[in-house]
Design a protein around this motif. Structure first.
Motif, PDB file in Angstrom:
ATOM      1  N   LEU A  72       8.380  43.196 -16.567  1.00 39.35           N
ATOM      2  CA  LEU A  72       9.315  43.698 -15.554  1.00 39.35           C
ATOM      3  C   LEU A  72       9.696  42.587 -14.579  1.00 39.35           C
ATOM      4  CD1 LEU A  72      10.742  46.050 -14.104  1.00 39.35           C
ATOM      5  CD2 LEU A  72       8.632  46.467 -12.898  1.00 39.35           C
ATOM      6  N   LYS A 119      11.909  39.890 -16.178  1.00 34.86           N
ATOM      7  CA  LYS A 119      13.269  40.268 -16.543  1.00 34.86           C
ATOM      8  C   LYS A 119      14.193  40.288 -15.335  1.00 34.86           C
ATOM      9  CE  LYS A 119      11.862  43.636 -19.261  1.00 34.86           C
ATOM     10  NZ  LYS A 119      11.909  44.851 -20.057  1.00 34.86           N
ATOM     11  N   GLY A 120      13.670  40.696 -14.228  1.00 36.88           N
ATOM     12  CA  GLY A 120      14.509  40.700 -13.029  1.00 36.88           C
ATOM     13  C   GLY A 120      15.551  41.795 -13.007  1.00 36.88           C
ATOM     14  N   PHE A 121      15.410  42.803 -13.842  1.00 35.99           N
ATOM     15  CA  PHE A 121      16.319  43.951 -13.775  1.00 35.99           C
ATOM     16  C   PHE A 121      15.750  44.872 -12.698  1.00 35.99           C
ATOM     17  CE2 PHE A 121      18.052  43.964 -18.422  1.00 35.99           C
ATOM     18  CZ  PHE A 121      18.439  42.643 -18.268  1.00 35.99           C
ATOM     19  N   ASP A 122      15.787  44.407 -11.477  1.00 37.75           N
ATOM     20  CA  ASP A 122      15.086  45.147 -10.432  1.00 37.75           C
ATOM     21  C   ASP A 122      15.932  45.243  -9.162  1.00 37.75           C
ATOM     22  OD1 ASP A 122      14.994  42.605  -9.432  1.00 37.75           O
ATOM     23  OD2 ASP A 122      12.866  42.295  -9.821  1.00 37.75           O
ATOM     24  N   GLU A 123      15.389  45.936  -8.184  1.00 42.78           N
ATOM     25  CA  GLU A 123      16.107  46.183  -6.938  1.00 42.78           C
ATOM     26  C   GLU A 123      16.427  44.879  -6.208  1.00 42.78           C
ATOM     27  OE1 GLU A 123      14.115  48.972  -4.470  1.00 42.78           O
ATOM     28  OE2 GLU A 123      15.837  49.260  -3.156  1.00 42.78           O
ATOM     29  N   ASN A 177      17.082  41.873  -7.378  1.00 43.74           N
ATOM     30  CA  ASN A 177      18.257  41.186  -7.928  1.00 43.74           C
ATOM     31  C   ASN A 177      19.522  42.018  -7.757  1.00 43.74           C
ATOM     32  OD1 ASN A 177      17.352  38.668  -8.639  1.00 43.74           O
ATOM     33  ND2 ASN A 177      16.535  39.356 -10.606  1.00 43.74           N
TER      34      ASN A 177
END
Lengths: 277, 150
Positions: B103, B106-110, B112
């Motif tokens: 997680l 990947k940086g598919f987070d709030e 970014n």
């Protein structure tokens, strides 16, 4: 009693141990460079965040129609479908809204944000036809088709970061995030899904409509209107490929007859809502 | 003495086995339902991260018991298997799990997502309006009944 403790712990450990996790424990020990193996697996929360960014990107290119009454109605129809779909619960819930453009189109962002254009909403003659469009888009979310638009090289790139880079600066990861958003937006706005993805969404929509009590023939009715409008400038991806004629063929072969009286039961609320537009 | 030892060990093992069938709510909000149907009554709201004990399954639903001891149904799409139980028993290094590492990387987070705010080509203001629109399950249930749907 002291002698029993190791026996109890051993028994507990043996029963609870799952062999598949042995590998994971070893990998975690090895540290940061192990993310590559799991990088392709995008979880619910990640899908939610990339879906929000994709939707924000679409909203950056189209104006939003802030019609609260229509949007609420759309959400009621959409949630009715989502609850009977193969994926009723998504991280942030399903959300439906209308873009203020005469284009005939619909977009499903990852995680359940579904945007319809004013053009396609106007094309629907009753609630069942509106539900047919939404059912097709919900099926894309169920199949995670938007996520499949992310190019493999993005996911491979993710595996090259160490955890330190990713958690710390996140510069590289931000780039991959943005590129992934562009991959998805490009597919939704221009390239379109593959023929097999569209066919699966159509056939899944027929089943979903029937499961909810909507008339599946409404999808056929909408596709006929799309075919009639083909060639006009304002018609975009809802008919991109396969062609409406081809879709009419396989939808027609699979559509089950429904009671027309049942379909009319929803006319009053549709007309009331349509009059307010 | 030996029999007692074995029985206690088996009992402990069985208790851990049951505890191992733990589920965690993976969506922001869900509901513990009275029946395996979204149109049944909600027994309690569920928040992300809430732990549930799985005691059965029916169709696409799990029969679960909440931390407060309430028994009800949760849809399988709302939960994931808990990975905490093993970690709390098995020896090993403390720290991020494989999924947590994935997680973060990947940086598919709030974090970014926030960095994209204000970037050209993104309209998060309209997005927030969209996210505020929705329909609660009771309203959807009424809509379904009124429209002769199912």
């Amino acid at each position: 009693m002291k002698r029993l403790i190791p026996v109890i712990l051993l028994g507990a450990l043996l029963v609870s141990w799952k062999p598949v996790n042995l590998g994971n424990v070893t990998k975690v020990k090895k540290g940061a460079k192990l993310v590559a193996g799991a990088a392709h697996k995008i979880n619910e929360e990640e899908e939610y965040h990339i879906g929000r960014a994709v939707a924000a990107n679409i909203l950056g290119q189209y104006s939003l129609w802030r019609n609260a009454e229509l949007t609420r109605y759309l959400n009621l129809v959409g949630r009715t479908l989502a609850l009977r779909s193969g994926r009723p619960e998504v991280y942030g819930g399903y959300h439906f809204a209308v873009l203020d453009t005469p284009e005939v189109n619909a977009f499903s962002a990852p995680g359940g944000i579904i945007l319809l254009t004013r053009g396609i909403v106007a094309m629907a003659a009753d609630e069942d036809e509106l539900a047919a469009v939404l059912a097709h888009e919900v099926q894309h979310v169920v199949a995670k088709d938007p996520l499949k638009a992310i190019r493999l090289q993005r996911l491979k790139a993710l595996g090259t970061f160490t955890a330190g880079e990713a958690v710390g600066s996140a510069g590289g990861a931000l780039g991959v995030f943005q590129d992934s958003v562009m991959d998805i937006s490009g597919t939704l706005l221009q390239k379109g899904y593959s023929r097999s993805q569209e066919k699966d969404a159509d056939l899944g929509a027929l089943k979903l409509l029937a499961a909810c009590g909507y008339d599946p023939k409404a999808l056929l009715d909408m596709l006929k209107k799309v075919r009639a409008a083909e060639g006009k400038k304002k018609l975009k991806a809802f008919s991109a490929h396969p062609s409406a004629a081809r879709r009419i063929d396989y939808v027609g072969e699979n559509v089950a007859p429904a009671d027309p009286a049942n379909r009319q039961a929803r006319d009053a609320r549709f007309e009331k809502q349509a009059a307010s537009r | 003495m030996k029999k007692t030892t074995i029985m206690i060990a088996l009992l402990a093992a069985a208790m851990v086995l049951l505890a191992g069938q733990a589920l965690v709510v993976q969506v922001l909000r869900s509901n513990l339902m009275a029946k395996p149907d979204f149109l049944s009554s909600s027994l309690a709201p569920l928040q992300k991260g809430a732990r549930l004990e799985r005691i059965g399954s029916e169709g696409g639903w799990y029969l679960v018991r909440s931390a407060a001891g309430v028994k009800g149904y949760v849809h399988q799409s709302a939960v994931t298997e808990s990975k905490v139980t093993l970690g709390s028993i098995a020896p090993g290094p403390k720290g991020a799990s494989q999924d947590e590492l994935a997680l973060a990387a990947k940086g598919f987070d709030e974090a970014n997502e926030k960095k994209l705010r204000g970037s050209k080509g993104y309209n998060f203001s309209d997005l927030e309006w969209v996210m505020e629109q929705g329909a609660a399950v009771p309203a959807v249930a009424q809509f379904i009944r009124d429209g002769r749907l199912k």
